[in-house]
Write a protein that holds these residues in place. Sequence first.
Motif, mmCIF file in Angstrom:
data_model
loop_
_atom_site.group_PDB
_atom_site.id
_atom_site.type_symbol
_atom_site.label_atom_id
_atom_site.label_comp_id
_atom_site.label_asym_id
_atom_site.label_seq_id
_atom_site.Cartn_x
_atom_site.Cartn_y
_atom_site.Cartn_z
ATOM 1 N N SER A 73 0.742 -1.130 -0.224
ATOM 2 C CA SER A 73 -0.011 -0.123 -0.116
ATOM 3 C C SER A 73 0.749 1.129 -0.273
ATOM 4 N N ASN A 74 0.708 2.653 -0.550
ATOM 5 C CA ASN A 74 1.299 4.011 -0.269
ATOM 6 C C ASN A 74 1.607 3.873 0.705
ATOM 7 N N SER A 75 1.250 3.831 2.163
ATOM 8 C CA SER A 75 1.729 3.898 3.276
ATOM 9 C C SER A 75 2.580 3.076 3.618
ATOM 10 N N GLU A 76 2.399 2.078 3.239
ATOM 11 C CA GLU A 76 4.162 0.501 3.618
ATOM 12 C C GLU A 76 4.746 1.424 3.079
ATOM 13 N N TRP A 77 4.724 1.834 1.855
ATOM 14 C CA TRP A 77 5.767 2.341 0.661
ATOM 15 C C TRP A 77 6.430 3.779 1.244
ATOM 16 N N GLU A 78 5.756 4.785 2.302
ATOM 17 C CA GLU A 78 5.687 5.874 3.223
ATOM 18 C C GLU A 78 6.269 5.316 3.805
ATOM 19 N N ASN A 79 6.425 4.417 4.471
ATOM 20 C CA ASN A 79 7.284 3.703 6.091
ATOM 21 C C ASN A 79 7.969 3.793 5.104
ATOM 22 N N ARG A 80 8.597 3.121 4.638
ATOM 23 C CA ARG A 80 10.331 3.282 3.716
ATOM 24 C C ARG A 80 10.482 4.407 3.628
ATOM 25 N N GLY A 81 10.175 5.601 3.421
ATOM 26 C CA GLY A 81 11.312 6.589 2.803
ATOM 27 C C GLY A 81 10.832 6.416 1.525
#
Length: 214
Positions: free
Chosen positions: A15-23
């Motif tokens: 999900s977009n949030s999972e990618w964002e959590n990795r910066g």
Amino acid sequence: MMNELQRFLKKNKFSNSEWENRGLNPSSLELSQKMYELLNDCCQNLIVLSENGATNKAFKKELKKGLATFNKADFDTEEREFICDYFLELSQIVEVNFKDELYKWLYGSLLNGMLKVASIFKGSSKVIETLSQDCTNCHAKLETFITKKEDGIPDFAFDIVKCNSCGEFNMIDKGPNIHSLTFGEYQLVEQLKKTEYTEEQAKVRLEQIRYWRK
């Protein structure tokens, strides 16, 4: 185990949030869906094995098969590390030591063919020069023992190494004309060719490795 595998199966892993959590910026929907489906195929197979009381060996074999369905050439470095994070999670659920397989898939051969490492040969070699720098974490001496030099050998790579004392990852820049060497209190993790990486890019890669292997 079954509950954890079912949870993993249902998780929206890219999900977009999972990618964002990795910066990171998300990969394309098509590529994310491909990674999602391949991971879930492996997870489904692990669930079947779990239901049938499979052995540790069978779980590991299935993880290897699942990892092999990912063609490395289809993914960039960040995507590969994301994939490995999820395979590491799966391996921990089924209680299999899978790190070596992940490192091999992610980084390939640790030694460039141009470099002959003296420590792999029988007998001892005379050290003609010692390169030394401090570990950035524990300040232990990271020494590289040069056993033979030869003019004309290029300074071809930045070395990413792991300190034996504290496990911190460091970067070593050895210089040219090194024909053979052996390591001191560190392990070689990855070599970054200078034809492909500037020093700044190599430092970024070092931080990525520190993140993935923390």
